[in-house]
Design an enzyme around this catalytic site. Structure first.
Site, PDB file in Angstrom:
ATOM      1  N   TYR A  33      30.435  35.936  31.210  1.00 34.86           N
ATOM      2  CA  TYR A  33      31.249  35.940  30.004  1.00 34.86           C
ATOM      3  C   TYR A  33      32.672  35.493  30.292  1.00 34.86           C
ATOM      4  O   TYR A  33      33.092  35.388  31.442  1.00 34.86           O
ATOM      5  CB  TYR A  33      31.259  37.338  29.362  1.00 34.86           C
ATOM      6  CG  TYR A  33      32.140  38.345  30.066  1.00 34.86           C
ATOM      7  CD1 TYR A  33      31.767  38.898  31.291  1.00 34.86           C
ATOM      8  CD2 TYR A  33      33.362  38.730  29.519  1.00 34.86           C
ATOM      9  CE1 TYR A  33      32.588  39.821  31.933  1.00 34.86           C
ATOM     10  CE2 TYR A  33      34.174  39.662  30.157  1.00 34.86           C
ATOM     11  CZ  TYR A  33      33.784  40.197  31.366  1.00 34.86           C
ATOM     12  OH  TYR A  33      34.598  41.096  32.002  1.00 34.86           O
ATOM     13  N   ARG A  52      36.297  28.531  35.013  1.00 33.51           N
ATOM     14  CA  ARG A  52      35.751  29.754  35.628  1.00 33.51           C
ATOM     15  C   ARG A  52      34.344  30.045  35.105  1.00 33.51           C
ATOM     16  O   ARG A  52      33.478  30.508  35.850  1.00 33.51           O
ATOM     17  CB  ARG A  52      36.682  30.942  35.368  1.00 33.51           C
ATOM     18  CG  ARG A  52      36.221  32.202  36.104  1.00 33.51           C
ATOM     19  CD  ARG A  52      37.226  33.319  36.025  1.00 33.51           C
ATOM     20  NE  ARG A  52      37.389  33.801  34.659  1.00 33.51           N
ATOM     21  CZ  ARG A  52      38.326  34.665  34.284  1.00 33.51           C
ATOM     22  NH1 ARG A  52      39.194  35.130  35.166  1.00 33.51           N
ATOM     23  NH2 ARG A  52      38.427  35.068  33.036  1.00 33.51           N
ATOM     24  N   ARG A 100       9.880  40.545  30.770  1.00 31.72           N
ATOM     25  CA  ARG A 100      10.648  41.140  31.870  1.00 31.72           C
ATOM     26  C   ARG A 100       9.993  40.917  33.228  1.00 31.72           C
ATOM     27  O   ARG A 100       8.890  41.371  33.484  1.00 31.72           O
ATOM     28  CB  ARG A 100      10.833  42.639  31.626  1.00 31.72           C
ATOM     29  CG  ARG A 100      11.751  43.292  32.649  1.00 31.72           C
ATOM     30  CD  ARG A 100      12.000  44.772  32.342  1.00 31.72           C
ATOM     31  NE  ARG A 100      12.920  45.345  33.311  1.00 31.72           N
ATOM     32  CZ  ARG A 100      12.571  45.787  34.522  1.00 31.72           C
ATOM     33  NH1 ARG A 100      11.314  45.720  34.906  1.00 31.72           N
ATOM     34  NH2 ARG A 100      13.475  46.279  35.342  1.00 31.72           N
ATOM     35  N   LYS A 147      32.178  36.372  37.012  1.00 36.31           N
ATOM     36  CA  LYS A 147      32.474  37.150  35.805  1.00 36.31           C
ATOM     37  C   LYS A 147      31.173  37.478  35.068  1.00 36.31           C
ATOM     38  O   LYS A 147      30.864  36.903  34.023  1.00 36.31           O
ATOM     39  CB  LYS A 147      33.471  36.405  34.903  1.00 36.31           C
ATOM     40  CG  LYS A 147      34.173  37.334  33.907  1.00 36.31           C
ATOM     41  CD  LYS A 147      35.425  36.690  33.353  1.00 36.31           C
ATOM     42  CE  LYS A 147      36.090  37.496  32.262  1.00 36.31           C
ATOM     43  NZ  LYS A 147      36.547  38.825  32.640  1.00 36.31           N
ATOM     44  N   GLU A 180      41.344  45.480  42.667  1.00 33.61           N
ATOM     45  CA  GLU A 180      41.878  45.105  41.348  1.00 33.61           C
ATOM     46  C   GLU A 180      41.605  46.235  40.372  1.00 33.61           C
ATOM     47  O   GLU A 180      40.927  47.208  40.714  1.00 33.61           O
ATOM     48  CB  GLU A 180      41.216  43.805  40.860  1.00 33.61           C
ATOM     49  CG  GLU A 180      39.708  43.937  40.690  1.00 33.61           C
ATOM     50  CD  GLU A 180      39.022  42.655  40.247  1.00 33.61           C
ATOM     51  OE1 GLU A 180      39.667  41.817  39.585  1.00 33.61           O
ATOM     52  OE2 GLU A 180      37.822  42.511  40.545  1.00 33.61           O
ATOM     53  N   LEU A 205      37.987  39.345  40.853  1.00 32.32           N
ATOM     54  CA  LEU A 205      37.887  38.265  39.879  1.00 32.32           C
ATOM     55  C   LEU A 205      39.211  37.501  39.914  1.00 32.32           C
ATOM     56  O   LEU A 205      40.280  38.117  39.841  1.00 32.32           O
ATOM     57  CB  LEU A 205      37.659  38.830  38.476  1.00 32.32           C
ATOM     58  CG  LEU A 205      37.512  37.732  37.427  1.00 32.32           C
ATOM     59  CD1 LEU A 205      36.116  37.133  37.482  1.00 32.32           C
ATOM     60  CD2 LEU A 205      37.797  38.245  36.031  1.00 32.32           C
TER      61      LEU A 205
HETATM   62  N1  PDD Z   1      38.832  41.303  31.956  1.00 33.88           N
HETATM   63  N2  PDD Z   1      39.627  41.684  36.958  1.00 33.88           N
HETATM   64  C1  PDD Z   1      38.596  42.107  36.218  1.00 33.88           C
HETATM   65  C2  PDD Z   1      37.562  42.971  36.859  1.00 33.88           C
HETATM   66  C3  PDD Z   1      38.508  41.740  34.860  1.00 33.88           C
HETATM   67  O1  PDD Z   1      37.474  42.151  34.115  1.00 33.88           O
HETATM   68  C4  PDD Z   1      39.519  40.933  34.285  1.00 33.88           C
HETATM   69  C5  PDD Z   1      39.472  40.475  32.861  1.00 33.88           C
HETATM   70  C6  PDD Z   1      40.581  40.526  35.117  1.00 33.88           C
HETATM   71  C7  PDD Z   1      41.691  39.634  34.617  1.00 33.88           C
HETATM   72  O2  PDD Z   1      41.214  38.333  34.358  1.00 33.88           O
HETATM   73  P1  PDD Z   1      41.880  37.401  33.237  1.00 33.88           P
HETATM   74  O3  PDD Z   1      43.312  37.281  33.571  1.00 33.88           O
HETATM   75  O4  PDD Z   1      41.135  36.131  33.353  1.00 33.88           O
HETATM   76  O5  PDD Z   1      41.646  38.111  31.929  1.00 33.88           O
HETATM   77  C8  PDD Z   1      40.598  40.908  36.453  1.00 33.88           C
HETATM   78  C9  PDD Z   1      38.640  40.851  30.601  1.00 33.88           C
HETATM   79  C10 PDD Z   1      39.900  40.671  29.850  1.00 33.88           C
HETATM   80  C11 PDD Z   1      37.659  41.788  29.907  1.00 33.88           C
HETATM   81  O6  PDD Z   1      36.638  42.057  30.525  1.00 33.88           O
HETATM   82  O7  PDD Z   1      37.898  42.210  28.778  1.00 33.88           O
END
Ligand code: PDD
Length: 287
Positions: A33, A52, A100, A147, A180, A205
């Site tokens: 996503y 990405r 499945r 992601k 993170e 990520l």
């Molecule tokens: N989340 N690390 C993780 C684990 C994340 O899920 C996200 C983003 C980030 C920051 O990535 P970016 O700057 O590309 O948003 C870092 C999104 C916003 C979400 O899952 O809602």
């Protein structure tokens, strides 16, 4: 205005939008996503998000549901049908639906779902006063750089943060270093004035906000060091902050209840928030 979702070729009211119960995203988290911010009607950093997305798809050997040109049209149509100029777009691609079975299905068609919602990010109070984070063990699988929608550890971590009265949970690896947040990247300004964030290897990520901010640092005369930092180092830091699509740049003023610096957002994070907001506004005005 009722919300409209895009689901596999159709635009439908949210309550009627659904996917097959044997969608592999639902059964195996076999889906990826993106969340893209929308400001001034523009999709902020659309290209890095698509880049990405393709990387995530490639790492999982998953096919793209359509070409980028068509994808961009659908994204804009979702925003238009929902009347959204300020908010975010959610896009999910799954390997498709099939009876499945663990191996990849021979002929599944990739699934594509999009939703959009209004929202202007954190409140002025949060930006002004900063937020608290807690630290938790990083219990995720070995590829958080992809992601994927396998976000159960992230959801558990965010719930733990919420119950502790914190905004976010910073995940910590076996060496005691911060990887993170559960949905954001983590940064500190050390006591000696070094701006530090973890290198984007397989342990985090690589946030699009992170990448965007990196590009703006040189102009600010700030030097970044990409390396791991420990929880102890973060607690002793002069400043701390987090970055994400939904929060942009947000000051972190306490870690596990320990104030960072004097407990107020510092000058570097306040400056970087401004710089990043200007960078976003430029993209919104260009639309
Ligand atoms: N989340 N690390 C993780 C684990 C994340 O899920 C996200 C983003 C980030 C920051 O990535 P970016 O700057 O590309 O948003 C870092 C999104 C916003 C979400 O899952 O809602």
């Amino acid at each position: 205005m009722s919300r409209i979702a895009y689901v596999n070729g159709r635009y439908l009211p949210l309550r009627r939008a659904s996917v097959h119960i044997e969608d592999r995203g639902y059964q195996f988290a076999d889906a990826v996503y993106e969340v893209i911010a929308v400001r001034g009607g523009a999709l902020i950093d659309e290209e890095p998000h698509l880049k990405r997305l393709h990387r995530s798809l490639g790492e999982l050997r998953m096919a793209a549901p359509m070409g980028d040109g068509a994808l961009k049209l659908v994204m804009r149509e979702v925003l238009r049908r929902n009347g959204i100029a300020t908010g975010s777009l959610y896009l999910q691609v799954s390997r498709g639906s099939a009876p499945r079975d663990f191996p990849f299905p021979a002929r599944a068609k990739p699934g594509l779902v999009m939703t959009a919602r209004r929202g202007s990010g954190p409140s002025a109070k949060l930006i002004e006063e900063g937020v608290g984070v807690i630290t938790i063990p990083d219990i995720r699988w070995g590829r958080p750089d992809i992601k994927s929608v396998a976000l159960l550890p992230n959801a558990l971590g965010k719930q733990q943060a919420k119950e502790a009265g914190a905004f976010e949970a910073w995940q910590v690896d076996r060496d005691g270093n911060v990887t993170e947040g559960t949905s954001s990247n983590a940064w500190i300004v050390t006591a000696s004035g070094e701006l530090v964030t973890r290198q984007a290897d397989r342990s985090i990520l690589n946030g699009v906000t992170r990448i965007g901010l990196l590009g703006l640092l040189a102009r600010e005369g700030l030097k970044l060091v990409e390396r791991p930092f420990s929880v102890a180092e973060a607690k002793a830091a002069r400043e701390a902050f987090l970055t994400s699509t939904t929060n942009f740049v947000l000051p972190v003023v306490s870690i596990d209840g320990t104030p960072v610096g004097n407990g107020y957002p510092g000058s570097v994070v306040r400056r970087l928030r401004q710089v990043y907001e200007a960078f976003v506004a430029e993209q919104g005005e260009a639309e």
